[in-house]
Enzyme design. Structure first.
Site, short mmCIF file in Angstrom:
data_model
loop_
_atom_site.label_atom_id
_atom_site.label_comp_id
_atom_site.label_asym_id
_atom_site.label_seq_id
_atom_site.Cartn_x
_atom_site.Cartn_y
_atom_site.Cartn_z
N ASP A 56 -59.71 -2.92 102.01
CA ASP A 56 -59.96 -1.65 101.53
C ASP A 56 -60.58 -0.63 102.36
OD1 ASP A 56 -58.43 -2.05 99.14
OD2 ASP A 56 -60.05 -3.20 98.40
N ASP A 113 -52.10 -4.23 97.03
CA ASP A 113 -53.10 -3.16 97.20
C ASP A 113 -53.17 -2.39 98.53
OD1 ASP A 113 -53.67 -5.29 95.36
OD2 ASP A 113 -55.48 -4.31 94.95
N1 GLY Z 1 -58.26 -4.46 93.84
C1 GLY Z 1 -57.80 -3.18 93.52
C2 GLY Z 1 -57.51 -3.03 92.28
O1 GLY Z 1 -58.16 -3.41 91.28
O2 GLY Z 1 -56.31 -2.26 91.81
#
Ligand code: GLY
Length: 334
Positions: A56, A113
Site C-alpha cells: 500500500d 487492491d
Molecule cells: N485493504 C484495502 C481496502 O480495505 O479496501
C-alpha cells in the site's frame, strides 16, 4: 492519522492529504498546501521504519509526496516518492510475476487492491526513464488480469501462489462475503486500477478489462437503486452496503469515459453520476461541524457494527475526486 494498532503505517493515512492536494489544485488556497506539507513529513517515520510498509505504499505516497512534487516540483518530495516506489518494486516475485501483498507469513499472496498502488511504479518509470518499473507493474497487472478478474467481470480479492514456483494455489476469502464472492470495493479497485494501467501504458487489454469489470459493477448497481452492496455475491439478508465502493468505481467509470469513443461515453458517465447521486442522497452529511461527508462505508463484509455503514476517509477522498472530475477541476493523483 493512524489506523488502530498500525499508527503511521496504516494504509489509509494518505487519503486526507490527497483531499487537501485536490482542493489546493482546485482553489489555489495556500492553507491546503501548507497543511498537506506538514502531514507529508510525518510519513518519513514510516519510510525510516520500513518494516510495517507493504503493497500500500502507493496509496500512501501518491497522495502525499508525489502529489506535492507534481504540483510544486518539491525535490524532497520527489525523493520520498522514488523511495516508496523502490520499496514496492522490491516486493516483486519473479516466480509468480506478482507484487506480494502484506507481510508476515503471506509470502505468496497477491490482492486486487494492489491495482491502485502500481501507478506509483508508472510514475517512477516516467520520472527516472527506467523501464524496469513499468515492466514490474505490467507483469503484475497481467497476472492480476489472468487470475483475479473472472470471465464475467467479477473479481477475487486474494490469490495465493507458491512463492517458490509461482504455481496458483488458491483464492482465499478476504474482505468480502467468502472465497468466490464479489467484494464490491475490490471490484472497484480493479475497475479503476485497470483504467489507470491503460492510461499509463495504452495497452488495450487493460481498458477492455476495466470495461468488463465496469459492466458487471453497473449491472449490480442497477439492482439496488445505484447503492452498492458490500458484496455482489452475498446472501439477500442482511443488506450490507458500501458507499466507498461506489465512489471508487465512479472515478474509474469517469476515467474509462475519457478513453472510449463518443457513442460509448454515456454508459460510464451516466452510471458514475447515478451512483454518486444515490450515495450522496442516502449518506452525505453536510454539517460543517462534523468530520467526514460520505457515510455508508463498510470496512469488510464481516466487520461488526463499528465498521459497517460508517464514514471512512477513502469514501470522502473518492467522493471529492469524483465531484472534481465532473467539474473538470480534478488533479490526477494516480
Ligand atoms: N485493504 C484495502 C481496502 O480495505 O479496501
Amino acid at each position: 492519522m493512524g489506523g488502530e494498532g498500525n499508527g503511521i503505517y496504516w494504509w489509509t493515512n494518505g487519503f486526507w492529504v490527497g483531499v487537501l492536494w485536490q482542493l489546493y489544485h482546485a482553489t489555489n488556497q495556500e492553507s491546503y498546501r501548507a497543511t498537506a506539507e506538514v502531514l507529508e513529513k510525518r510519513f518519513d517515520t514510516a519510510l525510516e521504519g520500513f518494516l510495517g510498509l507493504h503493497h500500500d505504499v502507493g496509496f500512501m505516497w501518491l497522495h502525499t509526496a508525489i502529489a506535492n512534487y507534481r504540483l510544486t516540483g518539491n525535490e524532497t518530495s520527489k525523493r520520498r516518492g522514488l523511495h516508496a516506489a523502490t520499496i514496492l518494486a522490491g516486493r516483486y516475485n519473479p516466480n509468480g510475476q506478482f507484487l506480494r501483498a502484506w507481510n508476515h507469513d503471506r509470502i505468496g499472496w497477491m490482492i486486487v487492491d494492489s491495482m491502485m498502488n502500481i501507478p506509483i511504479l508508472y510514475w517512477a518509470a516516467a520520472e527516472l526513464g527506467d523501464p524496469r518499473f513499468t515492466t514490474i507493474a505490467k507483469a503484475h497487472a497481467d497476472t492480476c488480469m489472468n487470475t483475479i478478474v473472472r470471465t464475467d467481470g467479477s473479481c477475487n480479492h486474494i490469490i495465493s501462489f507458491d512463492p517458490a514456483t509461482g504455481e496458483y494455489l488458491d483464492n482465499p476469502g478476504g474482505q468480502g462475503y467468502a472465497s468466490g464472492s464479489a467484494w464490491s470495493r475490490g471490484n472497484a479497485w480493479a475497475l479503476y486500477g485497470f483504467a489507470l494501467s491503460y492510461l499509463h501504458t495504452k495497452d488495450e487489454n487493460y481498458l477492455n478489462t476495466a470495461k468488463k469489470i465496469a459492466h458487471y459493477f453497473i449491472a449490480n448497481l442497477a439492482q439496488t437503486d445505484w447503492i452498492p452492496l458490500a458484496d455482489f455475491r452475498s446472501p439477500k439478508e442482511p443488506i450490507i452496503q458500501d458507499s466507498t465502493a461506489g465512489m471508487i468505481a465512479a472515478c474509474g467509470m469517469l476515467e474509462i469515459a475519457k478513453h472510449v469513443p463518443e457513442h460509448e461515453k454515456d454508459l460510464y458517465r451516466t452510471s458514475a453520476i447515478n451512483v454518486i447521486t444515490a450515495c450522496e442522497k442516502a449518506f452525505a452529511n453536510w454539517n460543517v461541524d462534523e468530520d467526514s461527508i460520505m457515510s455508508g462505508g463498510t470496512e469488510a463484509y464481516h466487520s461488526g457494527d463499528k465498521a459497517r455503514h460508517v464514514p471512512i476517509i477513502y469514501g470522502d477522498y473518492f467522493f471529492v475526486e469524483a465531484v472534481l472530475r465532473l467539474l473538470d477541476k480534478d488533479f490526477l493523483i494516480w
